[in-house]
Design an enzyme around this catalytic site. Structure first.
Site, PDB file in Angstrom:
ATOM      1  N   ASP A  63      39.495 -11.070 -18.316  1.00 12.51           N
ATOM      2  CA  ASP A  63      38.215 -11.503 -18.845  1.00 12.51           C
ATOM      3  C   ASP A  63      37.394 -10.240 -19.138  1.00 12.51           C
ATOM      4  O   ASP A  63      37.811  -9.112 -18.860  1.00 12.51           O
ATOM      5  CB  ASP A  63      37.524 -12.447 -17.837  1.00 12.51           C
ATOM      6  CG  ASP A  63      36.490 -13.318 -18.534  1.00 12.51           C
ATOM      7  OD1 ASP A  63      36.148 -14.378 -17.985  1.00 12.51           O
ATOM      8  OD2 ASP A  63      36.037 -12.942 -19.638  1.00 12.51           O
TER       9      ASP A  63
HETATM   10  C1  GLC Z   1      33.377 -14.270 -21.180  1.00  4.21           C
HETATM   11  C2  GLC Z   1      33.963 -15.490 -20.482  1.00  4.21           C
HETATM   12  C3  GLC Z   1      35.302 -15.917 -21.010  1.00  4.21           C
HETATM   13  C4  GLC Z   1      35.376 -15.622 -22.489  1.00  4.21           C
HETATM   14  C5  GLC Z   1      35.351 -14.108 -22.649  1.00  4.21           C
HETATM   15  C6  GLC Z   1      35.387 -13.679 -24.110  1.00  4.21           C
HETATM   16  O1  GLC Z   1      32.804 -13.422 -20.239  1.00  4.21           O
HETATM   17  O2  GLC Z   1      34.077 -15.412 -19.067  1.00  4.21           O
HETATM   18  O3  GLC Z   1      35.458 -17.321 -20.701  1.00  4.21           O
HETATM   19  O4  GLC Z   1      36.569 -16.156 -23.035  1.00  4.21           O
HETATM   20  O5  GLC Z   1      34.232 -13.523 -22.015  1.00  4.21           O
HETATM   21  O6  GLC Z   1      34.223 -14.091 -24.764  1.00  4.21           O
END
Ligand code: GLC
Length: 741
Positions: A288
Site C-alpha cells: 500500500d
Molecule cells: C491508499 C489506500 C489503498 C489504495 C492505495 C492507492 O492509501 O490504502 O486502498 O489502493 O492507497 O491509492
C-alpha cells in the site's frame, strides 16, 4: 520505438515463441518463457525499475507525491503508474516508456476503481446490502469496461477486509462483518473485473486488499495495531482474501497495519507462508501507499535499506510510491542481503501480468479514444448502476405502512443537509466519477412525482452546531403532507483516514429531526452514511427509515423508486448496528461465553447501562410485503461426514406486493473442541415471490459447512449436535436440529 529496441523486444518475443507452447499444467508456459527471455536481457536497474509504482499528479490518494515520476518513466525507473486515466494521458505516458527507454517495456496503469469508474455504483457496503451476487458481478464488469476504456489495466480492488468496528471509516469499502458473505462478494468482484480472459480489452486485473486483517484495527482507528489469534485470523479475516484469489485475482496489496507485532509489509508468515506456500498464489504483491517506508515508523527497520530488505524477503514484489526499492535494491544485492534471483522473481511476476494483458503486443491497446467514447457512461452502465442502487436500499422501519408513499401525495417537504447533495451521493473512493452528474434525492423525487409540490430546506449542515436553519425546515414541514428527511454523514466521513469515535448523526442533525418531528407531519428518514449509526432516537420516534448508504450516480432515482413503491426494498444489513459505541465489537456470530446473559442472574455477561442486543441485527431488512416461513424439513436427523443433508423450507409472500426476500441459513455447532459462535451464516438465497406466492426452497449442508479450526488448529468437523436456523435475518429464525455421526 527505434529499430534496436524493436529488434530487442521482437527478438525476445520470437525466442520465447519457439520455446514451446503452454503445457496442460502451466497455461502460462509460453508467457513464462517470454518473461524469462526478457529478464535475460534486462539490466539489474531495469529489473528494479519494474518493482516501482508511482502516482501521477492527476489524483492524490496518499500523503506524498513524487513530482519526478515523468523523469522516472523516461529513465526506466518505474514500471507502473497509478492515478492516471484517460486515453490521451495514458497514451502520452506509455509513449515515454516505450519510446524513451532502452527496452521499451510498457507501463501498467492502476487506479482505485472501487465502485465504478465514471458511472459510480453504490459504495461497496451498499452493494453488499443487496446480497445480489449477480448484480455485484455486473457492477464490477461495468467498472472494468469503463476503466479499461480509459487506458487502465489494473484496479486496487476488491477490498476484502472483514470489519466489525463501525468506528473504522473503511468499513464502507468492504462487504461487512461476515466471512461467508464477504467471500462470495469478493469472488464475484474479481470475476467481474477480470472476466474469463484477462487479455480481453474490457477487463482489468484485480488486486485483493488489504492483506491482511486491516479491518481489525484496534479501537476502529485507521492504520492502528492488529493483534489476534491464528484461529480468529484464519476463521474470520482470511477467507474473503482466499476466495478472491481462488476466483483468480492476479495481484494482492499489503495492508498498513502490523499483525501480531510484524507489519504486514514485512510479514513472511502472511506473504511467504500463507499466500505463496499454503495458497499457491503466483501473481504479484504490491504494497500500500509508502508502506515500505512506514516500516521505519513501525520501528522494525532503521533505514531504507533495512526496510527494503525486510519487504523483499517477506515476498513483496512492488513498492508503491516510496521509491525505496529503486533507492536500495542494487546496494542490497551487492551486500548480499537480497539476491538478483529474488529481484528476477519479483520482476517476472509483474512482467507476466503485463504479457497477460497483451501490453507487449500493443502497449496502446487500452488507450483507444473510440472505445472510450463508446463505453463511458453509456445507458446500459447507468441502468446497471440504477438497478444495483435500488437493491442496495434497506428498509429499517415502516410503522403503519407509511411507505410506499402515494403517487398522489400533494405536498412533500424535502429536508436535511443531504437532501439536495450531489457530491455525497458518490461517496468516498469515487474514482473518475463526476459528482455533478449524480442525481440528488430532491432531483429524483421531482422526476418521479412531477405533479407534486416540493418544499425544500437544508435545515442544518452535516456537521457544526448552527440551528438557524431549523425554523425554515419546521415551517415547510407544517405545510406538507409528508416530510422526507435526508440525514447522515458527509462522503468524507468514511473511507480512508476517516475513523470516528462516536457514530451518531453528526452535528445538530438529530436536533433537526426532533424539531421537524414535533410538527406531527409524517416523516420518512433517509439515511446516507458510510457505516452503521447509533440512530436510537430515530428508531424510536420516526415512523419510517430507509438505509441508503451512498448509492452513486443514480442515487436520487433509486431512492425515489423505493419511496413510491416502484421498487419494493429488498436489502439486508451486512453489518450489525450497535446501540452505542460501548457495545463495539458487536456482530451476529459472537460466542455464548461461560456466563451468557440471564436477566435473573446478576453474574452473567451484560452491561449495566445498555442491553446486549444491537439496534439492528446482521441480515436485517424489511419489505413492503410480508414474508412467512414454514417449518424446516430435514432429509434426515443424522448425517455422516460423507453425506449431504437436504434442508427445505417454504417461503410465502403473504402480503399484497411482489417482492424479494434474502432467506438466510445459519448453523450452530452445539459442542466442539473449541468454543463456537452462537450461529454462523452458511448459505442464503435471494428469491422473488409474487404477492400470495409460496415456494419451497432447498438448501444443502455438507461436512465443509460444519468444519472449523479445531482445538489443535486442524481444519475439519467433529461429531455432535448441530442446529440449523433459517430466516430473513440473523435473529428471527426457524430452527431444526441434526446430528453429525
Ligand atoms: C491508499 C489506500 C489503498 C489504495 C492505495 C492507492 O492509501 O490504502 O486502498 O489502493 O492507497 O491509492
Amino acid at each position: 520505438m527505434n529499430t534496436l529496441k524493436k529488434g530487442l523486444i521482437l527478438g525476445v518475443a520470437a525466442i520465447s515463441t519457439f520455446c514451446g507452447n503452454p503445457t496442460k499444467n502451466n497455461p502460462n508456459a509460453e508467457i513464462d518463457r517470454k518473461v524469462d527471455s526478457l529478464l535475460s536481457i534486462m539490466t539489474l536497474d531495469e529489473k528494479i525499475g519494474q518493482l516501482s509504482l508511482y502516482t501521477s499528479d492527476m489524483d492524490q490518494t496518499g500523503a506524498f507525491l513524487r513530482p519526478q515520476y515523468i523523469e522516472d518513466i523516461k529513465a526506466g525507473k518505474v514500471g507502473s503508474i497509478f492515478n492516471a486515466y484517460g486515453t490521451a494521458y495514458t497514451r502520452k505516458l506509455q509513449e515515454m516508456a516505450v519510446n524513451e527507454t532502452r527496452l521499451g517495456i510498457p507501463l501498467l496503469f492502476g487506479y482505485d476503481v472501487i465502485h465504478g469508474h465514471r458511472t459510480i455504483f453504490p459504495v461497496p457496503l451498499a452493494e453488499a446490502s443487496s446480497w445480489d451476487l449477480k448484480a455485484i458481478k455486473t457492477a464490477a464488469e461495468v467498472a472494468a469496461r469503463e476503466a479499461s476504456a480509459e487506458g487502465l489495466h489494473w484496479t486496487f480492488a476488491p477490498m476484502a477486509d472483514i470489519a466489525r468496528d463501525p468506528r473504522w471509516g473503511r468499513m464502507v469499502e468492504g462487504s461487512g462483518e461476515d466471512p461467508y458473505l464477504g467471500s462470495l462478494i469478493a469472488a464475484e468482484r474479481v470475476k467481474g473485473f477480470q472476466g474469463t480472459d484477462i487479455h480481453d480489452l474490457h477487463t482489468i486485473a484485480a488486486c485483493v486488499k488489504h492483506f491482511a486483517a486491516y479491518g481489525a484495527a484496534q479501537a476502529g482507528r485507521d492504520y492502528h495495531t492488529v493483534d489476534m489469534s491464528d484461529r480468529l485470523l484464519r476463521e474470520v479475516y482470511l477467507p474473503a482474501y482466499k476466495a478472491a484469489l481462488d476466483a483468480g485475482a492476479l495481484t494482492v496489496m499489503t495492508s498498513f497495519n502490523d499483525l501480531n507485532g510484524i507489519p504486514a509489509t514485512a510479514n513472511k508468515y502472511l506473504f511467504d507462508e500463507i499466500l505463496r506456500k499454503e495458497w499457491g498464489f503466483e501473481g504479484f504483491v504490491v504494497t500500500d501507499y509508502t508502506a515500505i517506508m512506514e516500516l521505519l515508523y513501525h520501528g522494525v527497520a532503521k533505514d531504507a535499506h533495512e526496510a527494503s530488505a525486510l519487504a523483499l524477503n517477506a515476498g513483496v514484489d512492488m513498492s508503491m510510491q516510496d521509491g525505496f526499492y529503486m533507492q536500495t535494491l542494487a546496494d542490497l544485492v551487492k551486500q548480499g542481503k537480497v539476491t538478483e534471483k529474488q529481484i528476477d522473481i519479483a520482476a517476472g511476476r509483474i512482467l507476466r501480468v503485463k504479457f497477460q494483458l497483451g501490453l507487449f503486443e500493443d502497449p496502446y491497446r487500452y488507450s483507444d479514444p473510440e472505445n472510450e467514447k463508446a463505453e463511458i457512461m453509456k445507458s446500459e452502465n447507468i441502468a446497471a448502476a440504477h438497478d444495483m442502487a435500488k437493491k442496495s436500499i434497506v428498509l429499517l422501519k415502516n410503522e403503519k405502512q407509511l411507505l410506499p408513499l402515494s403517487k398522489k401525495t400533494k405536498t412533500i417537504a424535502v429536508i436535511g443537509p443531504l437532501a439536495d447533495s450531489k457530491r455525497d451521493m458518490i461517496g468516498s473512493w469515487s474514482a473518475a466519477g463526476d459528482w455533478a452528474k449524480s442525481i440528488s434525492l430532491l432531483d429524483g423525487l421531482k422526476k418521479k412525482l412531477p405533479n407534486a409540490k416540493f418544499l425544500y430546506a437544508k435545515g442544518a449542515e452535516i456537521t457544526g452546531n448552527d440551528t438557524k436553519g431549523f425554523a425554515d425546515a419546521v415551517n415547510i414541514a407544517k405545510k406538507a403532507d409528508v416530510v422526507i428527511m435526508a440525514v447522515g454523514e458527509g462522503f468524507w466521513m468514511s473511507g480512508e483516514a476517516a475513523s470516528r469515535s462516536e457514530i451518531d448523526l453528526p452535528g445538530v442533525q438529530e436536533d433537526l429531526v426532533k424539531a421537524v418531528s414535533k410538527t406531527g407531519t409524517p416523516m420518512v428518514a433517509v439515511l446516507m452514511n458510510g457505516r452503521p449509526l447509533t440512530i436510537n432516537w430515530l428508531d424510536e420516534n420516526v415512523p419510517a427509515i430507509l438505509e441508503t448508504w451512498f448509492l452513486g450516480t443514480t442515487a436520487g432515482d433509486a431512492i425515489a423508486d423505493v419511496l413510491v413503491g416502484d421498487y419494493n426494498p429488498s436489502g439486508k444489513l451486512p453489518v450489525t448496528f450497535p446501540k452505542n459505541v460501548g457495545q463495539i465489537p458487536i456482530y451476529h456470530s459472537m460466542k455464548n461465553t461461560g456466563r451468557p446473559f440471564d436477566a435473573n442472574n446478576k453474574y452473567t455477561s451484560k452491561y449495566l447501562d445498555v442491553s446486549n442486543e444491537p439496534l439492528y441485527v446482521f441480515g436485517y431488512g424489511l419489505s413492503y410485503t410480508k414474508f412467512e416461513y414454514g417449518a424446516i424439513q430435514l432429509s434426515s436427523k443424522e448425517m455422516k461426514t460423507s453425506d449431504k443433508l437436504t434442508v427445505k423450507i417454504t417461503l410465502t409472500n403473504a402480503g399484497k406486493m411482489d417482492g424479494e426476500e434474502v432467506v438466510q441459513l445459519y448453523i450452530k455447532d452445539k459442542v466442539a473442541s473449541a468454543s463456537r459462535a452462537v450461529r454462523e451464516l452458511k448459505d442464503f438465497q435471494k428469491v422473488f415471490l409474487k404477492a400470495g406466492e409460496s415456494r419451497e426452497l432447498t438448501f444443502t449442508i455438507d461436512n465443509e459447512d460444519l468444519s472449523f479450526y479445531r482445538a489443535d488448529m486442524s481444519w475439519g468437523s467433529e461429531p455432535g449436535e448441530f442446529v440449523v436456523f433459517i430466516g430473513g435475518n440473523s435473529r428471527d429464525t426457524k430452527s431444526a436440529e441434526f446430528v453429525l455421526n
